[in-house]
Design a protein around this motif. Structure first.
Motif, mmCIF file in Angstrom:
data_model
loop_
_atom_site.group_PDB
_atom_site.id
_atom_site.type_symbol
_atom_site.label_atom_id
_atom_site.label_comp_id
_atom_site.label_asym_id
_atom_site.label_seq_id
_atom_site.Cartn_x
_atom_site.Cartn_y
_atom_site.Cartn_z
ATOM 1 N N MET A 33 0.780 -1.147 0.011
ATOM 2 C CA MET A 33 -0.033 0.036 0.135
ATOM 3 C C MET A 33 0.850 1.239 0.185
ATOM 4 N N ALA A 37 0.873 3.976 -2.887
ATOM 5 C CA ALA A 37 0.501 5.447 -2.596
ATOM 6 C C ALA A 37 1.641 6.466 -3.229
ATOM 7 N N ALA A 81 -5.254 7.675 0.949
ATOM 8 C CA ALA A 81 -6.024 6.610 0.343
ATOM 9 C C ALA A 81 -6.484 6.585 -1.259
ATOM 10 N N ALA A 84 -3.150 5.665 -3.017
ATOM 11 C CA ALA A 84 -2.829 4.130 -2.913
ATOM 12 C C ALA A 84 -3.743 3.435 -4.026
ATOM 13 N N ASN A 85 -4.845 4.007 -4.308
ATOM 14 C CA ASN A 85 -5.864 3.071 -5.009
ATOM 15 C C ASN A 85 -5.895 3.732 -6.643
ATOM 16 N N ASP A 90 -3.140 -1.664 -6.213
ATOM 17 C CA ASP A 90 -3.096 -1.847 -4.860
ATOM 18 C C ASP A 90 -3.376 -3.521 -4.836
ATOM 19 N N HIS A 99 -10.249 -3.757 -2.311
ATOM 20 C CA HIS A 99 -8.659 -3.341 -2.245
ATOM 21 C C HIS A 99 -8.655 -2.953 -0.816
ATOM 22 N N ALA A 102 -6.127 -0.016 0.909
ATOM 23 C CA ALA A 102 -6.516 1.553 0.611
ATOM 24 C C ALA A 102 -7.256 2.410 1.456
#
Length: 453
Positions: A33, A37, A81, A84-85, A90, A99, A102
């Protein structure tokens, strides 16, 4: 008999001892993660979110991973978040395609960083345990709703992730069981997310909100802010709203002895998870050679119906949309023999050769096919047919990414961003996270002072 919500709260408040394999899986999920990110932190959508900080953020106390700015605790959870996604690079829980890291990881890290600044650091083992508990709640809720929830168009990462973020943060705040039920209620009040937003900047909003909303839910509960008694199973609670036949046993069955984090997987390619076997097949065929892309008459994919439902997107116009386009993924990987972050950029989408080859793609549904399997059939102008099947794509439960794979992926995302970060040192800190006195201390090393590009 305790309600579903009360059972979940009791589990989070006093969980059983976690096996070493569960702690390891949690640590690997956090490492992945943080890497995604970093990789996503410079995208235009994240730039726009960060630009809102002066108007809407409180005191700048927390780290934005991969960025020079700082933000307040809630905005840090939100933006980290979203970062990360954003590339769909992820982790992915099987079979729900959630996921979990995230929404849950950034909420835990933002709270832990704040607690450390107050002289109350959270040690690495406790941080991993809180994260695992949040991921467990997220994925069990997903199992309860699967597959109806996602098929209806809900973005399951966001809708379930807000509850996991609330429980993970609540664990770090040492909330009582009744306070944890309140936090579930506050998460219910803030949940959102639609599959219609995939491939657009909007998708990042619900993922960010899941982390922020979950963290806010726990903070409100800690301050005595109350909610409904049965937020999950109530007559108009989360489960009733999102499916007609919730599988309650998927939430409470073997709770504490069967861990969903062990069904979490990591992607080798930055795109929708159902495209992993497709790309693997195309890369194998490119490496074998024996044909020219200009000789291809048609390409047929036979796979799980979700492959077509989620990725039949011809003529995409952006890198974000390309991440969920089988037409683009097939064409680019067959033509160029790679599927890295650059392969899903706006520049790659604009390549006329990629567009032309993508237009030759067709789908064939096979309900019996696994999510990480596919058969590709290429028909050539001279009448030949080339077949290749992938029965278990790399990154799936049957062919997981190794620690070396995850470390290479982490370094590649730093390179993609052009950041002056010590990737090896960061990886070492994250690989030893369970022994850290302050589980959030590594965050300082994710924030660059200068950029190389």
């Amino acid at each position: 008999m305790a309600s579903i919500s009360a059972t979940v709260a009791a589990f989070v408040h006093a969980p059983p001892e976690m096996p070493d394999a569960v702690i390891l899986a949690g640590r690997r999920s956090l490492l992945n993660m943080v890497g995604t990110a970093i990789g996503g932190s410079g995208e235009a959508a994240i730039d726009k979110l960060a630009a809102l900080l002066p108007a809407f953020s409180g005191p700048a106390t927390n780290t934005l991973i991969g960025r020079p700015e700082r933000a307040d605790m809630l905005w840090a959870a939100y933006i980290n978040a979203a970062s990360a996604n954003i590339f769909d690079y992820d982790d992915t829980h099987i079979p729900t395609v959630i996921h979990p890291s995230a929404p849950v990881g950034p909420a835990v890290l933002a709270l832990a960083e704040t607690l450390a600044s107050q002289g109350r650091p959270v040690d690495g083992r406790a941080l991993i345990e809180a994260f695992v508990l949040g991921a467990e709640v997220t994925c069990r809720l997903g199992n309860t709703l699967h597959p109806v929830h996602y098929a209806r168009g809900w973005h399951i990462t966001s809708t379930c992730g807000v509850f996991g973020a609330a429980m993970a943060a609540g664990r770090l705040l040492d909330l009582s069981p009744s306070q944890l039920v309140d936090a579930l209620g506050h998460a219910l009040a803030q949940g959102a997310g639609s599959v219609e937003t995939l491939g657009t900047m909007s998708k990042s909003l619900s993922v960010g909100q899941a982390a922020r909303g979950g963290l806010m839910a726990a903070l409100l509960a800690a301050d005595g802010y109350t909610g409904p008694e049965e937020p999950l199973e109530g007559k108009r609670g989360f489960l009733a709203l999102h499916t007609d036949t919730p599988d309650y046993a998927a939430i409470t069955g073997e709770l504490g002895s069967r861990w969903e984090i062990l069904n979490n997987t990591f992607k080798p390619y930055p795109c929708g998870v159902v495209l992993n076997p497709v790309i693997e097949a195309c890369l194998t065929l490119h490496a074998k050679g024996g044909f020219s892309p200009s000789d291809i008459v048609s390409v047929e994919l036979t796979g799980h119906p979700l492959l077509r439902q989620r990725t039949d997107r011809p003529d995409v116009t952006s890198g974000r949309l390309a991440q969920v386009s089988a037409q683009h993924a097939v064409a680019f990987s067959l033509l160029h023999g790679k599927a890295d972050l650059a392969a899903f950029s706006d520049e790659a989408v604009a390549d006329p050769d990629v567009c032309a080859l993508g237009g030759k793609l067709a789908f064939c549904d096979d309900a019996a096919s696994a999510l990480d399997a596919v058969q590709i059939r290429i028909r050539l102008i001279d009448g030949r047919e080339i077949l290749h099947a992938v029965t278990a794509a790399k990154g799936g439960l049957g062919y997981p990414m190794s620690d070396t794979d995850l470390a290479d992926k982490f370094r590649n995302q730093i390179a993609w961003r052009g950041l002056r970060l010590d990737g090896d040192a960061l990886i070492a800190e994250l690989e030893n996270l369970q022994n850290a006195a302050d589980g959030a201390a590594f965050l300082r090393a994710t924030q660059p002072a200068t950029f190389q590009k």
